[in-house]
Motif scaffolding. Structure first.
Motif, PDB file in Angstrom:
ATOM      1  N   TYR A  15       1.664   6.634  -7.037  1.00 31.26           N
ATOM      2  CA  TYR A  15       0.586   7.554  -7.420  1.00 31.26           C
ATOM      3  C   TYR A  15       0.956   8.995  -7.055  1.00 31.26           C
ATOM      4  O   TYR A  15       0.628   9.936  -7.791  1.00 31.26           O
ATOM      5  CB  TYR A  15      -0.716   7.154  -6.728  1.00 31.26           C
ATOM      6  CG  TYR A  15      -1.426   5.993  -7.367  1.00 31.26           C
ATOM      7  CD1 TYR A  15      -1.564   5.907  -8.750  1.00 31.26           C
ATOM      8  CD2 TYR A  15      -1.973   4.971  -6.596  1.00 31.26           C
ATOM      9  CE1 TYR A  15      -2.224   4.847  -9.338  1.00 31.26           C
ATOM     10  CE2 TYR A  15      -2.633   3.909  -7.181  1.00 31.26           C
ATOM     11  CZ  TYR A  15      -2.762   3.842  -8.544  1.00 31.26           C
ATOM     12  OH  TYR A  15      -3.417   2.798  -9.131  1.00 31.26           O
ATOM     13  N   PHE A  16       1.622   9.176  -5.933  1.00 31.25           N
ATOM     14  CA  PHE A  16       2.068  10.508  -5.526  1.00 31.25           C
ATOM     15  C   PHE A  16       3.024  11.090  -6.558  1.00 31.25           C
ATOM     16  O   PHE A  16       2.928  12.269  -6.928  1.00 31.25           O
ATOM     17  CB  PHE A  16       2.741  10.404  -4.161  1.00 31.25           C
ATOM     18  CG  PHE A  16       3.315  11.697  -3.643  1.00 31.25           C
ATOM     19  CD1 PHE A  16       2.502  12.613  -3.008  1.00 31.25           C
ATOM     20  CD2 PHE A  16       4.664  11.987  -3.775  1.00 31.25           C
ATOM     21  CE1 PHE A  16       3.026  13.803  -2.517  1.00 31.25           C
ATOM     22  CE2 PHE A  16       5.196  13.165  -3.296  1.00 31.25           C
ATOM     23  CZ  PHE A  16       4.373  14.077  -2.661  1.00 31.25           C
ATOM     24  N   GLY A  35       1.064   3.878  -3.069  1.00 34.23           N
ATOM     25  CA  GLY A  35       0.731   5.257  -2.739  1.00 34.23           C
ATOM     26  C   GLY A  35       1.824   6.223  -3.153  1.00 34.23           C
ATOM     27  O   GLY A  35       1.550   7.318  -3.658  1.00 34.23           O
ATOM     28  N   LYS A  73      -6.093   8.097  -1.032  1.00 35.84           N
ATOM     29  CA  LYS A  73      -6.919   6.952  -0.648  1.00 35.84           C
ATOM     30  C   LYS A  73      -6.063   5.833  -0.055  1.00 35.84           C
ATOM     31  O   LYS A  73      -6.375   5.284   1.015  1.00 35.84           O
ATOM     32  CB  LYS A  73      -7.696   6.445  -1.853  1.00 35.84           C
ATOM     33  CG  LYS A  73      -8.607   5.255  -1.577  1.00 35.84           C
ATOM     34  CD  LYS A  73      -9.390   4.890  -2.835  1.00 35.84           C
ATOM     35  CE  LYS A  73     -10.359   3.736  -2.565  1.00 35.84           C
ATOM     36  NZ  LYS A  73      -9.672   2.477  -2.281  1.00 35.84           N
ATOM     37  N   LEU A  74      -4.962   5.500  -0.720  1.00 32.77           N
ATOM     38  CA  LEU A  74      -4.111   4.416  -0.239  1.00 32.77           C
ATOM     39  C   LEU A  74      -3.423   4.778   1.078  1.00 32.77           C
ATOM     40  O   LEU A  74      -3.335   3.951   1.987  1.00 32.77           O
ATOM     41  CB  LEU A  74      -3.066   4.076  -1.305  1.00 32.77           C
ATOM     42  CG  LEU A  74      -3.600   3.325  -2.524  1.00 32.77           C
ATOM     43  CD1 LEU A  74      -2.550   3.286  -3.624  1.00 32.77           C
ATOM     44  CD2 LEU A  74      -3.998   1.906  -2.149  1.00 32.77           C
ATOM     45  N   PHE A  75      -2.927   6.003   1.182  1.00 31.47           N
ATOM     46  CA  PHE A  75      -2.264   6.411   2.416  1.00 31.47           C
ATOM     47  C   PHE A  75      -3.239   6.424   3.593  1.00 31.47           C
ATOM     48  O   PHE A  75      -2.891   6.020   4.704  1.00 31.47           O
ATOM     49  CB  PHE A  75      -1.629   7.791   2.238  1.00 31.47           C
ATOM     50  CG  PHE A  75      -0.357   7.776   1.444  1.00 31.47           C
ATOM     51  CD1 PHE A  75       0.434   6.649   1.388  1.00 31.47           C
ATOM     52  CD2 PHE A  75       0.053   8.895   0.742  1.00 31.47           C
ATOM     53  CE1 PHE A  75       1.621   6.624   0.662  1.00 31.47           C
ATOM     54  CE2 PHE A  75       1.230   8.895   0.022  1.00 31.47           C
ATOM     55  CZ  PHE A  75       2.015   7.761  -0.026  1.00 31.47           C
ATOM     56  N   GLN A  76      -4.458   6.883   3.364  1.00 32.37           N
ATOM     57  CA  GLN A  76      -5.449   6.879   4.435  1.00 32.37           C
ATOM     58  C   GLN A  76      -5.784   5.459   4.863  1.00 32.37           C
ATOM     59  O   GLN A  76      -5.913   5.178   6.062  1.00 32.37           O
ATOM     60  CB  GLN A  76      -6.708   7.612   3.977  1.00 32.37           C
ATOM     61  CG  GLN A  76      -6.561   9.115   3.884  1.00 32.37           C
ATOM     62  CD  GLN A  76      -7.797   9.793   3.345  1.00 32.37           C
ATOM     63  OE1 GLN A  76      -8.604   9.188   2.641  1.00 32.37           O
ATOM     64  NE2 GLN A  76      -7.972  11.064   3.660  1.00 32.37           N
ATOM     65  N   ILE A  87       4.178   9.454   5.334  1.00 36.48           N
ATOM     66  CA  ILE A  87       2.804   9.485   4.813  1.00 36.48           C
ATOM     67  C   ILE A  87       2.113  10.783   5.196  1.00 36.48           C
ATOM     68  O   ILE A  87       1.464  11.425   4.367  1.00 36.48           O
ATOM     69  CB  ILE A  87       2.019   8.264   5.319  1.00 36.48           C
ATOM     70  CG1 ILE A  87       2.609   6.967   4.755  1.00 36.48           C
ATOM     71  CG2 ILE A  87       0.550   8.376   4.951  1.00 36.48           C
ATOM     72  CD1 ILE A  87       1.966   5.712   5.313  1.00 36.48           C
ATOM     73  N   TRP A 122      -5.868   8.964  -5.749  1.00 38.48           N
ATOM     74  CA  TRP A 122      -5.579   7.559  -5.436  1.00 38.48           C
ATOM     75  C   TRP A 122      -4.493   7.447  -4.381  1.00 38.48           C
ATOM     76  O   TRP A 122      -4.519   6.537  -3.542  1.00 38.48           O
ATOM     77  CB  TRP A 122      -5.166   6.824  -6.707  1.00 38.48           C
ATOM     78  CG  TRP A 122      -6.254   6.832  -7.726  1.00 38.48           C
ATOM     79  CD1 TRP A 122      -6.305   7.532  -8.893  1.00 38.48           C
ATOM     80  CD2 TRP A 122      -7.507   6.125  -7.648  1.00 38.48           C
ATOM     81  NE1 TRP A 122      -7.490   7.294  -9.549  1.00 38.48           N
ATOM     82  CE2 TRP A 122      -8.237   6.436  -8.811  1.00 38.48           C
ATOM     83  CE3 TRP A 122      -8.067   5.268  -6.704  1.00 38.48           C
ATOM     84  CZ2 TRP A 122      -9.506   5.915  -9.053  1.00 38.48           C
ATOM     85  CZ3 TRP A 122      -9.325   4.755  -6.948  1.00 38.48           C
ATOM     86  CH2 TRP A 122     -10.026   5.076  -8.113  1.00 38.48           C
ATOM     87  N   SER A 123      -3.540   8.353  -4.419  1.00 36.27           N
ATOM     88  CA  SER A 123      -2.487   8.327  -3.401  1.00 36.27           C
ATOM     89  C   SER A 123      -3.062   8.613  -2.018  1.00 36.27           C
ATOM     90  O   SER A 123      -2.739   7.927  -1.042  1.00 36.27           O
ATOM     91  CB  SER A 123      -1.410   9.362  -3.750  1.00 36.27           C
ATOM     92  OG  SER A 123      -0.358   9.320  -2.813  1.00 36.27           O
ATOM     93  N   LEU A 127       0.835  -1.205   0.000  1.00 32.33           N
ATOM     94  CA  LEU A 127       0.000   0.000   0.000  1.00 32.33           C
ATOM     95  C   LEU A 127       0.867   1.250   0.000  1.00 32.33           C
ATOM     96  O   LEU A 127       0.576   2.221  -0.710  1.00 32.33           O
ATOM     97  CB  LEU A 127      -0.919   0.000   1.216  1.00 32.33           C
ATOM     98  CG  LEU A 127      -2.029  -1.062   1.271  1.00 32.33           C
ATOM     99  CD1 LEU A 127      -2.798  -0.935   2.581  1.00 32.33           C
ATOM    100  CD2 LEU A 127      -2.977  -0.934   0.093  1.00 32.33           C
ATOM    101  N   TYR A 128       1.939   1.225   0.784  1.00 33.14           N
ATOM    102  CA  TYR A 128       2.821   2.386   0.848  1.00 33.14           C
ATOM    103  C   TYR A 128       3.515   2.609  -0.486  1.00 33.14           C
ATOM    104  O   TYR A 128       3.583   3.747  -0.988  1.00 33.14           O
ATOM    105  CB  TYR A 128       3.848   2.178   1.962  1.00 33.14           C
ATOM    106  CG  TYR A 128       4.810   3.323   2.132  1.00 33.14           C
ATOM    107  CD1 TYR A 128       4.356   4.583   2.511  1.00 33.14           C
ATOM    108  CD2 TYR A 128       6.174   3.144   1.931  1.00 33.14           C
ATOM    109  CE1 TYR A 128       5.247   5.633   2.680  1.00 33.14           C
ATOM    110  CE2 TYR A 128       7.066   4.192   2.094  1.00 33.14           C
ATOM    111  CZ  TYR A 128       6.604   5.432   2.465  1.00 33.14           C
ATOM    112  OH  TYR A 128       7.485   6.476   2.628  1.00 33.14           O
TER     113      TYR A 128
END
Length: 1107
Positions: free
Chosen positions: A160-161, A157, A171-174, A189, A168-169, A153-154
């Motif tokens: 995407y960042f 993320g 969303k994944l970080f959250q 993060i 999307w970044s 996930l990291y």
């Protein structure tokens, strides 16, 4: 370099996305590890290609073999499933065998899905973002529970960042922080979330994440000063210029500030003094602006941006020659800057050199074809020269860019005083606006993190035996050159692993022929060894540590001896896989267990590690997400459903059980004639009575644009938008009553004089209120474009029984299910006041006052009664469609939870979302059921009263818990403490509904397990747990940093004057060893165990159980 030793296998196994930013592969000292990574990628690619080739051979054999039809169909379906929904060239090459198994022994022709994840990690460390994205997405599609792999996930993320796919970044970080708040790179993060949310305009959330990053003592790729710089810039983009100036100056006074950061701050200060009038007189400001920008250039001579801004300042004080010199130097430093060329064009135009200006503008639009100001200025130039056709074409291009761009990043603009500037002056002003926006975006992207204070994970040095340093080119520095969604990417840079083409719009992927990489069987077996090492690393770790410990002891270089405790915590976190606790072998927890059984099961957990994040959901469940809208296609009539309503004729109808059933059955309901049926004295809530009772009582005021209910325009009145303009201030009941009455008188005069009144009458009424209330400036009733502004008095607290006894007593006439306090109301069992939820709030309105779209806090039901004399218009959407509205908010760049939004009805209809629409007349009660999305606008002058209720139903509790969890994921505070409430419900009520009982019992089970585990972990750290107890009506506790509810086990810092409660994840970031931390207990374990064991399903006599 050959991957042929246990040391090499261990190093490759250890590497994942968590090393991103810490492992500098451009450093010659790390050439060995870089070669090892590249060799590993080749081996893993060969394994994929070899497996691919075998599968293709199997497929050809199957096509020629005479096999049973059902076997062939099943195989084809499997190939289709593993090669993507759409047919692409890359799909057939990456198909997996039909007997693919994610775990266990890997047979011939099979690829472990972890191979794709490892490839993603390795490509990410090499900053090969395209290849990393492809591999990660392949893994995500094949792994059914990918969210358990936190490093994945990291990594995704981060990718995407880098591609600026912030939606999307984020969303994944959250999701990652929700699943594992102890994640070792949580501070990285938080920083990235702060940067992205700042660009998105969600400043409140951005500040929260910056502060969390600043409070985290874990090793990091950024310094505290860099985070403070981001916070200062956050103040600046919110136009809080004095706070920004003070923050910038505070950072400058630090002795450890780097030259890069000093240059950035001087540049920011210089431009602020140039643009912001409140910082002093113009002459003094311009002098300081020039001085600060020159200091910025001295600190960083190669920065073209500072030279460009210096030129802008010289141009502002008519030093044309100096401005040209600065622009020329800026072009030499950064030739491809469209802003600079646009400003040069403005200077030439001011000097009556149209030919030179034309060339400069053309350079600007060639460098940036979307440069709005360059097109505008070019149009002005053509217009001044009489070339109207060319001017028209340029204006069309400028308008096209305005319509295509989303809301620009807010930034302090150059506020001019001239209302009708000359064409040259207009060109300059337009350029000022665009340039500041453009520069702001660049600044937010290029965060200019210096090398100073960049820390290093000592564990990486231990394990790799190498001197790892933080990357000189931190990923946050490279965003300006990253790819934006929809752009094309050369196929030479793509190494495709993903066949899920529909999952991203970033890259047009062209498949690379992986079969050409197939080499020897030894390399393929090495690839499987890498993955096997990742999955079964415990024995290898022990063997490796024994053989390597002697050499690694002397190679570790710590930043300082004071970080030993932090490093030990990081080592503990880094060496273990976050998802290595298989749910199949971990202890089972269920609601049928007694407290002693829960305790015994917790003893089987690793108590020396912090417990996983508390959630009332079952372990291994995916993170909460907004639901999809119902798939049923609705007709136009169904999109405009009739509003459920009932008319009460007498008191008997109001107290009938059928009324409550009617309300609970519909998303929203109108109970008409309630006040008359119950003989409610609504006059007690009239403005006149309120002023007589408590004239100085506080009123929160929202300043809004007066618009019709069907419309919501942007501030320029150019297009319909979702963002709802609403500015907050405060006044008193008496002063707002004065405004409310004067606006009514103005309306009567407007009707009588048919437009002859004008602004003079409004000025008279404004002057009264502006004199009496310094907090609200009522002098300007219209915006610059002529839109009338209004003031909406909201959130008037009526909770104090001493002040509002007659009003609160009158509400006792309501039926039990609608009362503020009732045994059947969950919110009455919280045990303390939650303003506006289990207390009454009043709203004072003039026509056009808007309550923007929202769901009630934690999805509780609400009651709203119109006092009159005017009407209100309501809009409502069933709760099953809230996910669709959430998606539309994201599409319009508005936060669903934090933002202020007013839906465009046509947008809802296009998305197949039905909308109830109705008028609430005086005396009508509106019942808003759990989860219903609604927004309201007053039609006339009126007051409303409202509060929340929580029916004791499984649906209400379930929706409240779901929102409680989703709020945690979104870093949004749940003002209803659901865990505390659940324990009070278990103490106070008997539950006969099976589903409701199971939901509450599950919350008790999970929270008690969490309390057991936290206390065992705290004891393992040698910290004493002190009993603190709870006072009568004491409010529930929330973490002072992340704002999640903290139940029973509270952590405070021993040396703090003002004791702030922390949750365990946040306190571990402050002190990994818990040194200097006091642990308090609210309830004794024996009490919680008794409540838990005593809470059983209540079986009513003569009735069977109903599900």
């Amino acid at each position: 370099m050959f991957l042929n030793s246990i040391d090499d296998l261990y190093i490759v196994q250890e590497l994942d996305s968590r090393y991103y930013g810490f492992l500098n592969l451009t450093d010659p000292k790390n050439n060995g590890i870089k070669d090892l990574i590249q060799q590993s990628i080749t081996i893993l690619q060969d394994e994929v290609a070899s497996s691919h080739s075998i599968n293709m051979s199997k497929q050809r054999d199957l096509q020629h073999a005479n096999v049973k039809c059902d076997v062939a169909v099943k195989y084809e379906e499997h190939i289709k499933e593993n090669s993507g929904i759409e047919s692409h060239a890359c799909d057939s090459k990456l198909a997996l065998p039909s007997d693919f198994k994610p775990k266990g022994n890997i047979g011939v022709g099979e690829v472990d899905i972890e191979t794709y994840c490892k490839l993603g990690h390795l490509h990410l460390l090499l900053t090969e973002y395209y290849e990393a994205l492809s591999a990660y997405q392949k893994y995500m599609r094949l792994c059914p529970k990918y969210w358990n792999n936190h490093s994945f996930l990291y990594g995704l993320g981060i990718v995407y960042f880098e591609f600026r796919c912030f939606k999307w970044s984020i969303k994944l970080f959250q999701e990652l922080l929700y699943l594992n708040p102890y994640f070792v790179c949580a501070n990285e993060i938080h920083l990235r979330l702060g940067l992205m949310l700042k660009v998105n305009g969600d400043f409140r959330s951005a500040l929260k994440h910056f502060q969390l990053a600043l409070a985290d003592s874990s090793p990091s790729t950024f310094s505290d000063l860099q985070v403070k710089f981001q916070i200062a810039h956050l103040y600046e983009v919110q136009n809080k210029h004095k706070a920004a100036k003070e923050s910038y100056e505070f950072i400058l006074n630090d002795k450890n500030i780097s030259l890069d950061l000093k240059a950035d701050i001087y540049r920011q200060l210089g431009w602020m003094y140039h643009c912001v009038e409140c910082l002093g007189e113009k002459k003094e400001r311009e002098s300081k602006a020039l001085r600060f920008l020159q200091k910025s250039i001295e600190a960083e001579p190669k920065c073209g941006q500072s030279l460009y801004l210096l030129g802008r300042c010289y141009a502002g004080v008519n030093k044309v020659h100096d401005a040209f010199l600065a622009y020329r130097n800026s072009v030499e430093k950064s030739e491809g800057n469209a802003d600079t060329w646009c400003s040069i064009g403005v200077l030439y135009q001011q000097q009556n050199q149209p030919t030179d200006a034309l060339q400069a503008y053309i350079c600007a639009v060639q460098l940036d074809k979307d440069h709005k100001s360059a097109w505008t200025n070019l149009g002005i130039l053509y217009e001044s020269c009489g070339q109207l056709r060319d001017a028209y074409a340029c204006y069309l291009n400028a308008v096209k860019q305005i319509s295509n761009q989303g809301p620009p990043p807010p930034y302090p603009h150059n506020h001019g005083s001239q209302t009708n500037p000359t064409p040259a002056k207009r060109a300059k002003d337009d350029n000022t606006e665009m340039s500041t926006i453009n520069r702001s975006e660049k600044l937010e992207i290029n965060t200019q993190f210096s090398q100073q204070n960049k820390k290093i994970f000592s564990v990486q040095q231990d394990k790799l035996g190498l001197q790892l340093t933080a990357s000189n080119c931190h990923p946050l520095n490279k965003m300006s050159s990253s790819v934006t969604p929809g752009s094309d990417v050369s196929s030479e840079r793509i190494n495709t692993y993903s066949s899920d083409a529909s999952s991203t719009n970033i890259i047009k992927e062209e498949s690379t022929d992986l079969e050409q990489h197939v080499s020897s069987n030894n390399q393929v077996s090495l690839g499987r060894s890498i993955i096997a090492c990742s999955q079964n690393s415990s024995e290898l770790i022990e063997d490796f540590n024994q053989s390597y410990s002697d050499n690694s002891k002397n190679s570790v270089k710590h930043e300082s001896s004071t970080q030993s405790n932090d490093d030990s915590y990081i080592i503990e976190q880094k060496t273990k896989n976050e998802y290595d606790l298989d749910p199949d072998i971990s202890p089972k927890f269920n609601i049928h267990m007694e407290s002693k059984q829960l305790w015994s099961a917790v003893q089987l957990l690793p108590v020396h590690e912090p417990p996983i994040n508390f959630t009332v959901f079952l372990r291994n469940s995916p993170p909460p997400t907004p639901p999809d809208c119902p798939p049923q296609k609705l007709s136009r009539e169904q999109l405009l459903p009739p509003t459920p309503s009932v008319h009460l004729e007498n008191k008997k109808n109001a107290f009938s059980p059928q009324l409550q059933e009617f309300c609970l059955k519909h998303p929203i309901a109108v109970v008409r004639g309630l006040a008359g049926a119950l003989k409610l004295d609504l006059g007690l809530f009239s403005t006149k009575t309120l002023v007589e009772a408590n004239p100085d009582h506080s009123v929160e005021v929202r300043t809004q644009v007066n618009q019709s209910p069907d419309e919501n325009w942007d501030i320029s009145q150019a297009k319909r938008v979702w963002a709802c303009i609403s500015h907050r201030s405060h006044t008193t009941i008496a002063k707002y009553a004065q405004y409310q009455a004067s606006s009514f008188q103005d309306s009567l005069k407007d009707e009588g004089d048919k437009g002859s009144v004008g602004s003079q009458v409004m000025s008279d009424s404004d002057s009264k209120d502006s004199v009496s209330n310094s907090n609200i400036n009522l002098k300007r009733k219209k915006t610059k474009n002529g839109s009338k502004m209004l003031r909406f008095g909201t959130n008037v607290d009526l909770s104090d029984e001493r002040k509002w006894k007659p009003q609160l007593s009158e509400l006792q006439k309501l039926p039990a299910f609608a009362r503020v306090i009732s045994a059947a109301n969950m919110l009455s069992h919280v045990g303390h006041v939650i303003l506006g939820m289990n207390t009454v709030q009043l709203y004072m309105k003039v026509p056009g006052s808007r309550t923007p779209g929202h769901q009630e806090n934690n999805n509780f039901c609400s009651i709203n009664i119109n006092i009159g004399p005017g009407d209100c218009e309501w809009f409502a959407v069933p709760d099953s469609y809230w996910g669709g509205i959430h998606n539309l908010c994201e599409k319009n760049n508005i936060s669903y939870l934090h933002g202020s939004w007013w839906p465009v009805l046509e947008d809802l209809y296009k998305e197949n979302i039905p909308v109830y629409r109705f008028i609430q007349k005086p005396g009508d009660l509106v019942w808003v059921n759990a989860g219903c999305v609604h927004w309201v606008q007053s039609v006339g002058w009126c007051n409303n009263i409202a509060w929340n209720v929580g029916p004791l139903t499984a649906r209400q509790y379930s929706l409240a818990i779901e929102r409680y969890e989703w709020n945690k994921l979104q870093s949004f505070k749940s003002i209803v403490p659901m865990v505390h409430l659940s324990w009070n419900l278990a103490r106070n009520i008997k539950v006969s509904d099976v589903k409701l009982f199971e939901l509450i019992k599950m919350c008790l089970c999970q929270s008690l397990k969490n309390v057991f585990h936290i206390q065992e972990f705290v004891k393992s750290k040698g910290v004493e747990i002190r009993f603190n107890g709870r006072g009568k009506n004491e409010a529930s506790h929330y973490c002072g940093q992340c704002e999640v509810e903290v139940f029973n086990v509270l952590f405070i810092r021993e040396q703090e004057k003002r004791h702030v409660v922390h949750c365990l994840p946040c306190v571990l970031k402050l002190s990994p060893s818990l040194q200097g931390i006091v642990c308090l207990e609210e309830y004794r374990l024996s009490e919680l165990e008794h409540v838990y064991d005593s809470f059983t399903l209540y079986r009513t006599q003569g009735l069977g159980q109903t599900h």
